[in-house]
Scaffold this motif. Sequence first.
Motif, PDB file in Angstrom:
ATOM      1  N   SER A 281     -27.976 -14.392   2.588  1.00  0.00           N
ATOM      2  CA  SER A 281     -26.752 -15.164   2.807  1.00  0.00           C
ATOM      3  C   SER A 281     -25.552 -14.221   2.757  1.00  0.00           C
ATOM      4  CB  SER A 281     -26.606 -16.245   1.738  1.00  0.00           C
ATOM      5  OG  SER A 281     -25.331 -16.841   1.794  1.00  0.00           O
ATOM      6  N   ASN A 282     -24.467 -14.657   3.354  1.00  0.00           N
ATOM      7  CA  ASN A 282     -23.243 -13.846   3.328  1.00  0.00           C
ATOM      8  C   ASN A 282     -22.276 -14.306   2.233  1.00  0.00           C
ATOM      9  OD1 ASN A 282     -22.545 -16.290   4.581  1.00  0.00           O
ATOM     10  ND2 ASN A 282     -20.899 -15.314   5.752  1.00  0.00           N
ATOM     11  N   THR A 283     -22.732 -15.167   1.306  1.00  0.00           N
ATOM     12  CA  THR A 283     -21.886 -15.693   0.240  1.00  0.00           C
ATOM     13  C   THR A 283     -22.457 -15.298  -1.127  1.00  0.00           C
ATOM     14  OG1 THR A 283     -21.255 -17.582   1.613  1.00  0.00           O
ATOM     15  CG2 THR A 283     -20.853 -17.764  -0.743  1.00  0.00           C
ATOM     16  N   PHE A 284     -21.542 -14.859  -2.009  1.00  0.00           N
ATOM     17  CA  PHE A 284     -21.932 -14.467  -3.364  1.00  0.00           C
ATOM     18  C   PHE A 284     -21.120 -15.271  -4.382  1.00  0.00           C
ATOM     19  CE2 PHE A 284     -22.421 -10.875  -0.523  1.00  0.00           C
ATOM     20  CZ  PHE A 284     -23.714 -10.436  -0.793  1.00  0.00           C
ATOM     21  N   PHE A 285     -21.747 -15.576  -5.522  1.00  0.00           N
ATOM     22  CA  PHE A 285     -21.054 -16.276  -6.601  1.00  0.00           C
ATOM     23  C   PHE A 285     -21.244 -15.494  -7.904  1.00  0.00           C
ATOM     24  CE2 PHE A 285     -20.976 -19.225 -10.196  1.00  0.00           C
ATOM     25  CZ  PHE A 285     -19.724 -19.802 -10.023  1.00  0.00           C
ATOM     26  N   ILE A 286     -20.112 -15.184  -8.555  1.00  0.00           N
ATOM     27  CA  ILE A 286     -20.129 -14.491  -9.837  1.00  0.00           C
ATOM     28  C   ILE A 286     -19.404 -15.370 -10.840  1.00  0.00           C
ATOM     29  CG2 ILE A 286     -19.394 -12.447 -11.110  1.00  0.00           C
ATOM     30  CD1 ILE A 286     -19.736 -12.274  -7.361  1.00  0.00           C
ATOM     31  N   GLN A 287     -20.076 -15.730 -11.916  1.00  0.00           N
ATOM     32  CA  GLN A 287     -19.500 -16.683 -12.854  1.00  0.00           C
ATOM     33  C   GLN A 287     -18.341 -16.098 -13.655  1.00  0.00           C
ATOM     34  OE1 GLN A 287     -22.406 -18.507 -15.397  1.00  0.00           O
ATOM     35  NE2 GLN A 287     -20.948 -19.928 -16.317  1.00  0.00           N
ATOM     36  N   ASN A 288     -18.450 -14.847 -14.059  1.00  0.00           N
ATOM     37  CA  ASN A 288     -17.388 -14.282 -14.901  1.00  0.00           C
ATOM     38  C   ASN A 288     -17.328 -12.775 -14.703  1.00  0.00           C
ATOM     39  OD1 ASN A 288     -16.471 -12.919 -17.618  1.00  0.00           O
ATOM     40  ND2 ASN A 288     -15.677 -15.012 -17.683  1.00  0.00           N
ATOM     41  N   VAL A 289     -16.083 -12.255 -14.583  1.00  0.00           N
ATOM     42  CA  VAL A 289     -15.833 -10.812 -14.547  1.00  0.00           C
ATOM     43  C   VAL A 289     -14.770 -10.538 -15.601  1.00  0.00           C
ATOM     44  CG1 VAL A 289     -15.164  -8.821 -13.168  1.00  0.00           C
ATOM     45  CG2 VAL A 289     -16.322 -10.755 -12.060  1.00  0.00           C
ATOM     46  N   LYS A 290     -15.135  -9.847 -16.639  1.00  0.00           N
ATOM     47  CA  LYS A 290     -14.195  -9.602 -17.733  1.00  0.00           C
ATOM     48  C   LYS A 290     -13.038  -8.719 -17.279  1.00  0.00           C
ATOM     49  CE  LYS A 290     -16.621  -5.551 -19.540  1.00  0.00           C
ATOM     50  NZ  LYS A 290     -17.268  -4.959 -20.729  1.00  0.00           N
ATOM     51  N   GLY A 291     -11.965  -8.710 -18.077  1.00  0.00           N
ATOM     52  CA  GLY A 291     -10.806  -7.895 -17.760  1.00  0.00           C
ATOM     53  C   GLY A 291     -11.185  -6.440 -17.613  1.00  0.00           C
ATOM     54  N   GLY A 292     -10.783  -5.825 -16.501  1.00  0.00           N
ATOM     55  CA  GLY A 292     -11.117  -4.430 -16.234  1.00  0.00           C
ATOM     56  C   GLY A 292     -12.552  -4.214 -15.839  1.00  0.00           C
ATOM     57  N   GLY A 293     -13.344  -5.289 -15.730  1.00  0.00           N
ATOM     58  CA  GLY A 293     -14.761  -5.157 -15.414  1.00  0.00           C
ATOM     59  C   GLY A 293     -15.011  -4.866 -13.950  1.00  0.00           C
ATOM     60  N   SER A 294     -16.200  -4.336 -13.651  1.00  0.00           N
ATOM     61  CA  SER A 294     -16.590  -4.020 -12.276  1.00  0.00           C
ATOM     62  C   SER A 294     -17.988  -4.561 -12.020  1.00  0.00           C
ATOM     63  CB  SER A 294     -16.554  -2.509 -12.044  1.00  0.00           C
ATOM     64  OG  SER A 294     -17.462  -1.835 -12.903  1.00  0.00           O
ATOM     65  N   PHE A 295     -18.337  -4.713 -10.766  1.00  0.00           N
ATOM     66  CA  PHE A 295     -19.661  -5.194 -10.390  1.00  0.00           C
ATOM     67  C   PHE A 295     -19.966  -4.713  -8.977  1.00  0.00           C
ATOM     68  CE2 PHE A 295     -16.607  -8.360  -9.140  1.00  0.00           C
ATOM     69  CZ  PHE A 295     -17.049  -8.823  -7.916  1.00  0.00           C
ATOM     70  N   GLN A 296     -21.206  -4.826  -8.567  1.00  0.00           N
ATOM     71  CA  GLN A 296     -21.654  -4.348  -7.261  1.00  0.00           C
ATOM     72  C   GLN A 296     -22.425  -5.442  -6.540  1.00  0.00           C
ATOM     73  OE1 GLN A 296     -25.157  -1.456  -6.382  1.00  0.00           O
ATOM     74  NE2 GLN A 296     -23.349  -0.113  -6.520  1.00  0.00           N
ATOM     75  N   GLU A 297     -22.212  -5.521  -5.222  1.00  0.00           N
ATOM     76  CA  GLU A 297     -22.958  -6.449  -4.390  1.00  0.00           C
ATOM     77  C   GLU A 297     -23.434  -5.723  -3.137  1.00  0.00           C
ATOM     78  OE1 GLU A 297     -23.993  -9.330  -5.115  1.00  0.00           O
ATOM     79  OE2 GLU A 297     -22.745  -9.850  -6.843  1.00  0.00           O
ATOM     80  N   LYS A 298     -24.602  -6.153  -2.623  1.00  0.00           N
ATOM     81  CA  LYS A 298     -25.165  -5.565  -1.407  1.00  0.00           C
ATOM     82  C   LYS A 298     -25.497  -6.665  -0.417  1.00  0.00           C
ATOM     83  CE  LYS A 298     -27.321  -1.607  -3.761  1.00  0.00           C
ATOM     84  NZ  LYS A 298     -28.599  -0.873  -3.973  1.00  0.00           N
ATOM     85  N   ILE A 299     -25.377  -6.306   0.864  1.00  0.00           N
ATOM     86  CA  ILE A 299     -25.741  -7.250   1.919  1.00  0.00           C
ATOM     87  C   ILE A 299     -26.292  -6.467   3.097  1.00  0.00           C
ATOM     88  CG2 ILE A 299     -23.378  -7.251   2.856  1.00  0.00           C
ATOM     89  CD1 ILE A 299     -23.878 -10.143   3.746  1.00  0.00           C
ATOM     90  N   ALA A 300     -27.392  -6.958   3.676  1.00  0.00           N
ATOM     91  CA  ALA A 300     -27.991  -6.344   4.855  1.00  0.00           C
ATOM     92  C   ALA A 300     -27.309  -6.910   6.101  1.00  0.00           C
ATOM     93  CB  ALA A 300     -29.494  -6.595   4.892  1.00  0.00           C
ATOM     94  N   LEU A 301     -26.848  -6.038   6.971  1.00  0.00           N
ATOM     95  CA  LEU A 301     -26.158  -6.446   8.194  1.00  0.00           C
ATOM     96  C   LEU A 301     -26.885  -5.867   9.402  1.00  0.00           C
ATOM     97  CD1 LEU A 301     -22.422  -5.922   7.153  1.00  0.00           C
ATOM     98  CD2 LEU A 301     -23.713  -8.066   7.191  1.00  0.00           C
TER      99      LEU A 301
END
Length: 500
Positions: A281-301
């Motif tokens: 899918s082309n949609t992502f849901f992240i419930q919580n990102v703390k202050g100054g926090g980082s995260f990574q997502e990948k998608i095949a195109l």
Amino acid sequence: MRYLWTNDTDIELPTSSEDEDSTRVDFGYKLTIPEKYMKRVNDKVGTLRFKISYYDKNNSKINSFTVQKTIFDPVGDGASSDDEDEEDNPILTVTSYSTDPASGIKEGDAFNLKVTVKNNSNVVCNNIVAAFDNANAPEIAMRGATDTLYIDSLPAQATATLTYPLVCSAKMETKSYPLSVKFTSSDLAADASVAPRMFIPVQGTKVSADEEESSNSSVPQIIIESYDYGGMSVTGGTEFMLTMNFRNTSPNIAIENLKMTVSSAPDGDEGIVAFTPSRSSNTFFIQNVKGGGSFQEKIALYPKVDAAPKSYGVTIDYTYEAVVDGIRKADLKGTETISIPLTQPDRFEINQVDLFGPIYMGDQGQLSISYVNKGKSKIFNLAVDLEGNFTSEDMSTYIGNVESGTGDSFDASLTPMDVGTMAGTATFTYEDSNGETKEIKKEFSCDVIPLPTDMGGEVIGGDMPVDGDATAAAGPPAWAIGLYCLWRCALVDCDFGLCA
């Protein structure tokens, strides 16, 4: 006062057919029209047009011509006739202004604006119209009156004071507001406008856009710190993985219920979409990102197979929530776009290599190599280098760019250095759409035989063999000699006389 215009001109008189040359008469004329015969009807420029006829001594008309003069302003005797640019030197200007009260004007207040206007010309200006202009500050308007004041007459170099009753809007920012006054007069050829040079300071409570943006600086934002698509570019028709690294810019406010949508930005007038999601899918849901926090997502195109080679955009849209100063904000949004270069597979091909032989020593062999660009990308700076035991004027040749779907051939004349085998290599070099240099080599060869003695050649290794001598040294095959004879006859345009 007079309108005065002088000019000199040359008149060529017509001649009879028997005359060899025309007769030229030089003369000058001066035209003076007393002002009592002229009347100004408006404040625009005017044009005087005259028809002048001339006659011979028998009072027979020879010819006539029309002259004209544009009148901008009447000039008195002894005055300069040069026209002044009223834009650069306006007749009516504001020399000073003041407010009543002089200071402390606040939003919602009423006040008077006093403007002193001066007539900078040397003549009287009548019927002056002074229009208040708040186009650059609509927050300040006229109060209980029209925006136009009048001056019946203003002598040369004199001044007059105009008073405009004004009122401020109920909500205004704290700053200076520009106002102006525009003048017209029945004695002016054009409007004399004054630029906004009157600045009225007002104290207000309205928050400016800059201040509002500054106050919202504490709202957390999502940014893309980096992204990777597996190389310098992606290839049309080949799936790739897009990796994106995100960060919450706020050091202490968390982001909640983050929803991200990845989509290909439409390109061009036709809205071409170059990338489509593959296997996810082309949609992502992240419930919580703390202050100054980082995260990574990948998608095949998957890149479009026939997309033109260039960079295309990928858009990431966010919607999220955050608690700022104890207040939950649930309508926060953001958008970012990244760029991904797309190339098409390189399908430049070298096809048939033609070099007919054998050839006689001293003659030239004709080399022809065809090529075609079957890819969807242009190739650049195609060049060909030849190497081998021969000489040629085309040992190093630059061809240039080859468009997608086109081809041609490389042709060269080769002169062998010795009897035996003439062999060589053609090296094709070019740059693909990524700027990478590539190389294709093609080898070629043919036999080189000595020229027979009856064609001017030399006997090699003893006497020429006689017919039927099975032990004699073998000469060139009969078909080769016949082919050569035909070629020589064609050169001299004979009826195969050499082959008789």
